[in-house]
Design an enzyme around this catalytic site. Structure first.
Site, short mmCIF file in Angstrom:
data_model
loop_
_atom_site.label_atom_id
_atom_site.label_comp_id
_atom_site.label_asym_id
_atom_site.label_seq_id
_atom_site.Cartn_x
_atom_site.Cartn_y
_atom_site.Cartn_z
N GLY B 10 -12.93 -6.71 10.51
CA GLY B 10 -13.71 -6.60 10.40
C GLY B 10 -15.00 -7.24 12.09
N GLY B 11 -15.90 -6.19 12.54
CA GLY B 11 -16.57 -6.77 13.89
C GLY B 11 -17.47 -6.58 13.09
N GLY B 12 -18.29 -7.33 12.14
CA GLY B 12 -20.30 -7.35 12.16
C GLY B 12 -20.36 -8.43 12.33
CG LEU B 13 -24.66 -10.68 12.51
CD1 LEU B 13 -25.18 -11.38 11.53
CD2 LEU B 13 -24.10 -10.80 14.07
N GLY B 15 -17.17 -11.64 11.74
CA GLY B 15 -15.60 -10.97 13.09
C GLY B 15 -16.16 -11.18 14.52
CB SER B 250 -37.49 -6.64 5.99
OG SER B 250 -37.32 -7.76 6.48
NE ARG B 297 -33.75 -10.44 0.13
CZ ARG B 297 -33.22 -10.71 1.26
NH1 ARG B 297 -32.01 -10.89 1.50
NH2 ARG B 297 -34.17 -10.96 2.22
CD GLU B 423 -22.54 -8.10 1.86
OE1 GLU B 423 -23.21 -8.11 3.11
OE2 GLU B 423 -22.95 -7.89 1.10
NE ARG B 433 -27.81 -12.11 1.35
CZ ARG B 433 -28.70 -12.11 2.13
NH1 ARG B 433 -29.71 -12.28 3.08
NH2 ARG B 433 -28.71 -10.91 1.92
C1 LIG Z 1 -30.72 -3.45 5.40
C2 LIG Z 1 -29.89 -4.64 5.24
C3 LIG Z 1 -30.53 -5.45 5.89
C4 LIG Z 1 -30.30 -7.00 6.08
N1 LIG Z 1 -31.79 -7.99 6.43
C5 LIG Z 1 -30.65 -9.33 6.32
C6 LIG Z 1 -31.31 -10.14 7.25
O1 LIG Z 1 -32.48 -10.13 7.20
N2 LIG Z 1 -31.51 -11.30 6.78
C7 LIG Z 1 -30.31 -11.68 6.59
O2 LIG Z 1 -29.86 -13.20 6.86
N3 LIG Z 1 -29.49 -10.72 6.24
C8 LIG Z 1 -29.30 -9.87 5.98
N4 LIG Z 1 -29.21 -9.00 4.97
C9 LIG Z 1 -27.63 -8.80 5.17
C10 LIG Z 1 -26.06 -8.72 5.52
O3 LIG Z 1 -27.18 -7.92 7.32
C11 LIG Z 1 -25.32 -9.05 5.85
O4 LIG Z 1 -24.83 -9.73 5.00
C12 LIG Z 1 -23.72 -9.39 7.28
O5 LIG Z 1 -24.73 -8.23 8.51
C13 LIG Z 1 -23.12 -9.27 6.80
O6 LIG Z 1 -21.91 -9.03 7.47
P1 LIG Z 1 -20.04 -9.79 7.76
O7 LIG Z 1 -19.92 -9.37 9.44
O8 LIG Z 1 -20.19 -10.52 7.18
O9 LIG Z 1 -19.87 -7.56 7.16
P2 LIG Z 1 -20.69 -6.36 7.89
O10 LIG Z 1 -21.38 -6.44 8.79
O11 LIG Z 1 -20.31 -5.59 7.24
O12 LIG Z 1 -19.14 -6.12 9.08
C14 LIG Z 1 -18.00 -5.79 7.95
C15 LIG Z 1 -16.96 -5.04 9.30
O13 LIG Z 1 -15.58 -5.26 8.56
C16 LIG Z 1 -14.87 -4.17 9.20
N5 LIG Z 1 -14.38 -3.01 7.74
C17 LIG Z 1 -14.76 -3.00 6.21
N6 LIG Z 1 -13.76 -2.63 5.95
C18 LIG Z 1 -12.60 -2.43 6.99
C19 LIG Z 1 -11.47 -2.41 6.60
N7 LIG Z 1 -10.86 -1.89 5.54
N8 LIG Z 1 -10.48 -1.65 7.81
C20 LIG Z 1 -10.65 -2.56 9.22
N9 LIG Z 1 -11.92 -3.05 9.21
C21 LIG Z 1 -13.17 -2.89 7.45
C22 LIG Z 1 -16.24 -3.31 9.67
O14 LIG Z 1 -16.03 -1.56 10.19
C23 LIG Z 1 -17.24 -4.16 10.31
O15 LIG Z 1 -17.25 -3.58 11.32
C24 LIG Z 1 -29.15 -7.51 5.67
C25 LIG Z 1 -28.35 -6.67 4.69
C26 LIG Z 1 -28.75 -4.97 4.54
C27 LIG Z 1 -28.40 -4.06 3.91
#
Ligand SMILES: Cc1cc2nc3c(=O)[nH]c(=O)nc-3n(C[C@H](O)[C@H](O)[C@H](O)COP(=O)(O)OP(=O)(O)OC[C@H]3O[C@@H](n4cnc5c(N)ncnc54)[C@H](O)[C@@H]3O)c2cc1C
Ligand code: SF4
Ligand code: SF4
Ligand code: FES
Lengths: 274, 659
Positions: B10-13, B15, B250, B297, B423, B433
């Site tokens: 996972g490469g979100g924030l 990862g 938002s 919320r 998450e 949250r």
């Molecule tokens: C519209 C929206 C607005 C938001 N606004 C806010 C805000 O203002 N403030 C706040 O604090 N939070 C906010 N959130 C919540 C927040 O954005 C998320 O909780 C957070 O970005 C999650 O980050 P993460 O790194 O956990 O996962 P993600 O960013 O979801 O990344 C998941 C990663 O896992 C990878 N992945 C998934 N499954 C697999 C698999 N099987 N194999 C390989 N890779 C995989 C994906 O490619 C991705 O790179 C918001 C959410 C949404 C939906």
């Protein structure tokens, strides 16, 4: 144009839109065309190209009644902020998630043509390999060279105006629209050639972004060095197509001009240092 | 460089923060993602990221109050020590992001600007326009690219995680599949960090991205990892319904002064601007005078739901209310440009001139893989009373008081060597949250808990037996398991006609509608039982599933169909945990048990999967509530009785609204 529910469309508002889609089973395979009909009605209020592709995936039958495979495409955010879903829609490169059917095909029987971007190798159907877009960000060292993640206090203070300029540049989502529209950015399937062919408007603009940042500036010389080499800013023919297609309204021509000037100064200083 | 390796999935924030931290310490990282990391779902986050700051501090705010808000906002379901540590680190995280070049909005003097967000009376949310998540993700993406160009991070983009490799009770790698060539293979590692985000797609349409299936977490779950609080799903009060997804508006829209209202007259057909002030019902402001539009919320969601569904006051008689920004000055509109653009683009009206029409939508998963932590040094003899807003904090914000820095248990699952960040884990947010706390928790996990992963390599089992010593058969076994599974799905192609019941896309649609109707804003026992039975029927349909594409190259519908199977497993856990929690707490609201019941349910629900029987059981497990005493969570509501009067049965209104 309709909002979420008002005015309420009646059942009679239901119409059929045809999707003519360029299909390709994989690299080196021929392209064929398939046409699908999708019903647009109250149930599908706010439909866009992606929601129609989702419908086709669940019902992969062409207008001739031939069963086929679901179309392959790329998408993530569905709100025009990730850049994934870029394709050529009715001849124009853009994001498919923000291509609303009410706008691009308002009448019964209207046809929408979907093709993959042409400057990148097709993986399958509408999905292309855009690794080169990201690779070119490495060429211009598009990052701030921080000392590490330990706590060392805050970053540099910045006037609101400067932040505003940087913010706009920083919304580039690497979608590749500016590259698809650019006459100088030609398709290049061999990664070995990427380092010497045109970096593209997006990368030039990112170089500007990082050269503007107090710490990012530390690498300005290296960035300009890359931009004065082959495939650098001199390759831009100033056709200005890029700025017209950028979905984030990034002032690409301004960025290119700024980098052009900086690169010239850089070359001159380098010449005198020799 | 160490001979150890770490896999980050996972490469979100979460990862990316983990990858940067681990690579920086000299351990090579293999980073897997189903999309180029720069396109991860985190890019969607809009409003901002919370942290105590100097201005708020001088007005009486503190890291401790941020911690207190987080626990109270989560309705006392979160383990308390981890939330304390996160709040104490928050200002440092903002500083670091600032150094990385995030274009945070600035004041006239050039300091970082702040905005108000739900659940707080202080401005403590840092932001970058209305695309904060995008900007934070890009900053971390850039740092990751830097390490990639130095050879310290290797990216595997368009690779899907399929299963963890667990040998002798510890995780020693993963099996993944190239989404283009369809090759399935094993990768060795000394530790694996899951950072795969939320599971919004289980509910069909949500504010989440197309990749948020929860499949990766569900696979870990089926491999023996516990899953905490699956029933805690956040429904965001303000989203625009759409055909493919719901698009978030938002909380910052309300934080910046946006007002929520409906016409006082049922079915009023007048245009919003024709309705005089006195005939508008600003129900949040009237019911919650202190917090007004910025109540948390779950509360805003239930109020909007109740105003539409129970009182029938929705705009034009539909399930929608106004979110009005038309009175705000142009400078504020500029700060919200990112989301106003989204509304303009997708709803076709300009929110600067027309109030937006919005309705609640599934948004975030507080629950996730169950994780542990090592308690820090702050351990009062007994829990303190709830903190009085603005009062002096009982402790300073030194690090290490909430969690022990560098401890190898931090954010680790019940399986040794397998961590869960962001998450995808169940930590910090309890039953609800707070806005702008998610980005914080993701980055905090990566930076703070990433150190524990490195220490695990140095002093844990891998220090004696690194991944190279693990027998190859452990990996081969899992590869074979996944190849068998893949073949069994591909083999359904061409079997039988166009059976709608076995269409994976339609199974997914039906699953989404069912879960949205039964397991979101209002729940009740009988309806949940029915939901469980229906998920059972969907599983039966899934066993007869037929795929429409037999390609052995870039077969997207195959990948989706496989994920549907995993979503069904997660759905079971969500429904079952909802049934067993016979109380109302945070996002979990049961009409048949409308009150919070601390004596019996101030506990984490922990779902465990029996691999042999393929069944889920849910246990209640004690949580760490040793710092703050629970109090009633009313947010100063004027008439606290109404919250319990809601006798409405759960309806399919949500499903209809998003249709
Ligand atoms: C519209 C929206 C607005 C938001 N606004 C806010 C805000 O203002 N403030 C706040 O604090 N939070 C906010 N959130 C919540 C927040 O954005 C998320 O909780 C957070 O970005 C999650 O980050 P993460 O790194 O956990 O996962 P993600 O960013 O979801 O990344 C998941 C990663 O896992 C990878 N992945 C998934 N499954 C697999 C698999 N099987 N194999 C390989 N890779 C995989 C994906 O490619 C991705 O790179 C918001 C959410 C949404 C939906
Ligand atoms: S201005 Fe330069 S970069 Fe832009 S389209 Fe023209 S040639 Fe390409
Ligand atoms: S500059 Fe604009 S068109 Fe080019 S990649 Fe970035 S966002 Fe896309
Ligand atoms: S799916 Fe992200 S831009 Fe369209």
């Amino acid at each position: 144009m309709t909002g979420p529910t008002q005015p309420k469309p009646s059942a009679a508002d239901s119409r059929s839109v045809r999707f003519r889609i360029a299909r390709c089973d994989g690299p080196g395979k021929p392209t064929r065309w398939e046409t699908f009909a999708v019903k647009i009605d109250r149930e599908s209020a706010g439909a866009n190209v992606i929601s129609c592709l989702q419908h086709i995936a669940a019902h992969p039958v062409t207008v001739e009644g031939k069963r086929t495979t679901p179309v392959v495409w790329d998408s993530v955010c569905l709100e025009e902020v990730c850049g994934a879903c870029t394709m050529v829609i009715n001849g124009k490169v853009r994001q498919s998630c923000s291509a609303l059917i009410d706008q691009i095909a308002p009448n019964d029987g209207d046809e929408v043509t979907l093709e993959p971007m042409s400057r990148f190798p097709v993986i399958r159907d509408l999905w292309v390999d855009r690794s080169r877009v990201f690779h070119n960000l490495k060429r211009v060292k598009a990052w701030v060279p921080i000392d590490g993640t330990y706590h060392l206090g805050s970053g540099p203070r910045e006037p609101a105006k400067a932040q505003d300029t940087r913010y706009t540049l920083s919304t580039c989502m690497s979608c590749g629209c500016c590259l698809e529209a650019c006459p100088q950015f030609t398709r290049q399937d061999d990664p070995a050639a990427w380092d010497t062919t045109f970096v593209g408007a997006h990368a030039l603009s990112q170089a500007r972004l990082f050269n503007m940042h107090e710490t990012g500036k530390q690498l300005a010389g290296e960035r300009l060095e890359a931009l004065t080499g082959p495939g650098g800013v001199a390759d831009c023919g100033n056709a200005q197509n890029c700025v017209k297609v950028c979905p984030k309204n990034i002032p690409l021509t301004e960025s290119i001009a700024a980098m052009g000037r900086a690169a010239t100064i850089h070359s001159v200083t380098r010449f005198f240092k020799k | 460089m160490s001979s150890h390796r770490v896999i980050v999935v996972g490469g979100g924030l979460a990862g990316l923060a983990a990858s940067v931290r681990i690579a920086e310490s000299g351990v090579p990282v293999d980073l897997f993602s189903v999309v180029p990391v720069k396109r991860s779902h985190s890019v969607c986050a809009q409003g901002g990221i919370n942290a105590c700051n100097e201005v708020a501090r001088q007005q009486g705010y503190s890291e401790y109050e941020h911690f207190d808000e987080t626990i109270y906002g989560g309705d006392f379901l979160a383990d308390q020590h981890p939330a304390l540590e996160m709040a104490n680190w928050a200002p440092k995280i903002i500083d670091l992001l600032d150094r990385m070049g995030v274009p945070f909005n600035r004041t006239a003097e050039g300091f970082r600007d702040l905005r108000l967000f739900g659940g707080s009376l202080f401005k403590r949310t840092h932001f970058s326009g209305a695309t904060t998540g995008q900007q934070l993700l890009y900053a971390l993406d850039e740092q990751t690219r830097r390490y990639e160009s130095e050879g310290k991070v290797t990216k595997y983009e368009f690779w899907e995680f399929l299963w963890p490799v667990i040998e002798d009770g510890r995780c020693v790698g993963i099996v993944a599949q190239d989404m283009r060539t369809m090759q399935i293979r094993a990768y060795r590692a000394d530790a694996v960090v899951m950072a795969t985000g939320g599971c919004g797609l289980v509910f069909g349409r949500s504010t989440n991205s197309t990749i948020c299936t929860g499949a990766a977490a569900a696979r870990c779950y089926q491999a023996g990892v516990w899953y905490g609080n699956p029933e805690m799903i956040q429904v965001h009060p303000t989203a625009i319904p759409g055909a493919d997804k719901t698009r978030l508006m938002s909380e910052s829209a309300r934080g910046e002064g946006g007002r929520v209202w409906v016409p006082r007259k049922k079915g009023d057909t007048r245009k919003p601007r024709e309705i005089p002030e006195a005939e508008r019902y600003y129900f949040l402001e009237e019911r919650y005078p202190a917090y007004g539009n910025i109540v948390p919320r779950d509360i805003a969601t239930r109020e909007i739901f109740s105003v539409c569904v129970n009182d029938g006051l929705g705009v034009y008689g539909e399930n929608q209310v106004y979110l009005d920004l038309t009175h705000l000055p142009a400078t504020t509109h500029h700060k919200l440009e990112g989301i106003l653009e989204i509304y303009k683009k997708f709803a076709g009206e300009d929110p600067q001139h027309e109030p937006m029409r919005i309705f609640p939508s599934v948004h975030y998963s507080m629950g996730g893989l169950w994780t542990t932590f090592a308690k820090g040094s702050y351990n009062p003899p007994e829990p303190r009373e709830k903190h009085k807003s603005g009062a002096a904090p009982p402790i300073d914000s030194r690090i290490g008081q909430g969690m022990q820095p560098g401890a190898i248990e931090n954010a680790r699952t019940n399986i040794e060597g397998l961590y869960a960040f962001g998450e995808v884990n169940f930590a910090y947010h309890g039953a609800n949250r707070l806005g702008a706390n998610a980005l914080l928790s993701c980055i905090f996990d990566g930076l703070f808990c990433g150190v524990g992963v490195v220490n695990y390599l140095k002093s844990g089992t891998p220090s004696k037996s690194p991944h190279g010593t693990v027998s190859q058969s452990a990996y081969d076994r899992v590869v074979q398991q996944e190849e068998r599974k893949a073949r069994s799905i591909i083999d359904t192609v061409g079997k039988g006609g166009d059976d709608e019941a076995g269409n994976p896309y339609l199974i997914h649609r039906d699953l989404g509608n069912e879960l949205t109707a039964a397991c979101t804003v209002v729940k009740n026992g009988p309806r949940l039982e029915q939901c469980l039975a229906r998920v059972g029927e969907l599983k039966e349909r899934y066993s007869r599933m037929k795929l429409a594409d037999g390609a052995t190259w870039t077969n997207q519908s195959f990948g989706f169909a496989r994920a549907v199977g995993d979503m069904l497993v997660l759905a079971d856990a969500i429904a079952l945990a909802s049934i067993q929690r016979r109380e109302s707490r945070g996002a979990h609201y049961r009409t048949d048990y409308p009150n919070r019941d601390d004596a019996n349910f101030m506990k984490s629900s922990v779902a465990k999967f029996d691999a042999a029987k393929r069944t889920t059981t849910v246990e209640l497990v004690d949580l760490d509530a040793s710092l703050i005493k629970p109090t009633a969570r009313t947010y100063g509501k004027k008439d606290s009785a109404t919250e319990q009067e809601k006798k409405s049965t759960p309806t399919a209104a949500m499903a209809r609204a998003s249709a």
